[in-house]
Design an enzyme around this catalytic site. Structure first.
Site, PDB file in Angstrom:
ATOM      1  N   CYS A   1      39.018  20.850  -0.871  1.00 50.56           N
ATOM      2  CA  CYS A   1      40.391  21.233  -1.220  1.00 50.56           C
ATOM      3  C   CYS A   1      40.541  21.435  -2.722  1.00 50.56           C
ATOM      4  O   CYS A   1      41.408  22.187  -3.157  1.00 50.56           O
ATOM      5  CB  CYS A   1      41.386  20.200  -0.711  1.00 50.56           C
TER       6      CYS A   1
ATOM      7  N   HIS B   1      43.173  14.750  -1.906  1.00 52.35           N
ATOM      8  CA  HIS B   1      43.770  16.065  -1.647  1.00 52.35           C
ATOM      9  C   HIS B   1      44.349  16.654  -2.923  1.00 52.35           C
ATOM     10  O   HIS B   1      45.022  15.974  -3.683  1.00 52.35           O
ATOM     11  CB  HIS B   1      44.863  15.959  -0.579  1.00 52.35           C
TER      12      HIS B   1
ATOM     13  N   ASN C   1      49.975  24.793  -1.122  1.00 51.16           N
ATOM     14  CA  ASN C   1      49.232  23.714  -0.471  1.00 51.16           C
ATOM     15  C   ASN C   1      48.454  24.282   0.711  1.00 51.16           C
ATOM     16  O   ASN C   1      49.036  24.874   1.627  1.00 51.16           O
ATOM     17  CB  ASN C   1      50.208  22.634  -0.001  1.00 51.16           C
TER      18      ASN C   1
END
EC number: 3.4.19.12
Length: 309
Positions: A27, A132, A147
């Site tokens: 991520c 994250h 996101n």
């Protein structure tokens, strides 16, 4: 000019990137590429930066002596800059952005807060919680939450931006302001000319998958109900078979009762005949069935037995 529907031309990672496995699964790479709006960094390139940082840390630890307990302990520990899941540290992200002349500043640091800069006057933020990472960026004249756990970019109004960032901080996120000039991108150029309206906020991919799973379960249940309905005739046939069995059972009970009555009548007839012979007293037909009546009963009985069989 206004645009309704999907946000146009905004870079998003490839399909495999938009999955439940984003957390701790590259991520950081997707965060950087969403920020720069293109495939600028690969996992290999970020891994190379992480290894370089590990080596720099090892050399600093070796200055205290390669035989020291601290150095041996350091060598036994896993890297703090990356792991096998694809996670990369803030140091890796910061070094990667330096290639583009970009700098990260902690949003809630005393130095930045003293500047009293309104968030809407910035260009982008990088947000981190545990493993994250995701980007919040201004494209054109509007802010977007990029996101990668969402099914698409989420439009954030200027009035909501400060509240959104404050909410992230309350949830435990670390927020970094990105300082410097971002590379040009087509989405930014287009959104300088138009404003978008988002009719529906994007969902978390996990929610979408859960909804799809629920729909599949409902479909399966519906198919099961339809199958049961299609088999109604079979159920009716089974029920009819049961009714016939019960009727036959009752018929057999009735025949057994009639057979018992017939036997008693024959026995009474024989007793009556015996008494008549001994006493020579004539018997009336009203007291007991005649032989003709007994014959008809017996024929009726055997007829029912044949029908039952």
């Amino acid at each position: 000019m206004r645009y309704e529907g999907h946000v146009p031309l905004i870079y998003r990672p490839s399909v495999h990137a938009w999955s439940l496995h984003q957390e701790g699964s590259l991520c950081a790479q997707h965060c950087l590429n969403n920020l720069l709006q293109g495939e600028y960094f690969s996992p290999v390139e970020l891994s190379s930066i992480a290894h370089q940082l590990d080596e720099e840390e090892r050399m600093r630890m070796a200055e205290g002596g390669v035989t020291s307990e601290d150095y041996r302990t350091f060598l036994q520990q896993p890297s703090g800059n990356m792991d096998d899941s694809g996670f990369f540290s803030i140091q890796v992200i910061s070094n990667a952005l330096k290639v583009w002349g970009l700098e990260l500043i902690l949003f809630n640091s005393p130095e930045y807060q003293r500047l009293r800069i309104d968030p809407i006057n910035e260009r982008s933020f990088i947000c981190n919680y545990k493993e994250h990472w995701f980007t919040v960026r201004k494209l054109g004249k509007q802010w977007f939450n990029l996101n990668s756990l969402l099914t698409g970019p989420e439009l954030i109004s200027d009035t909501y931006l400060a509240l959104f960032l404050a909410q992230l901080q309350q949830e435990g996120y670390s927020i970094f302001v990105v300082k410097g000039d971002l590379p040009d991108c087509e989405a930014d150029q287009l959104l300088q000319m138009i404003r978008v309206q988002q009719m529906h906020r994007p969902k978390l991919i996990g929610e979408e998958l859960a909804q799809l799973k629920e729909q599949r379960v409902q479909k399966t249940d519906l198919e099961h109900v339809l199958e049961v309905n299609d088999g109604t005739g079979m159920l009716d046939e089974d029920e009819e078979e049961l009714q016939r069995a019960l009727a036959l059972s009752r018929q057999e009970i009735d025949m057994e009762d009639e057979e018992a009555d017939l036997r008693r009548a024959i026995q009474l007839s024989m007793q009556g005949t015996s008494r008549n012979r001994c006493q020579d007293i004539p018997q009336t037909s009203g007291s007991h069935p005649t032989s003709e009546e007994l014959r008809k009963r017996r024929e009726a009985y055997f007829e029912k037995v044949k029908e039952a069989v």
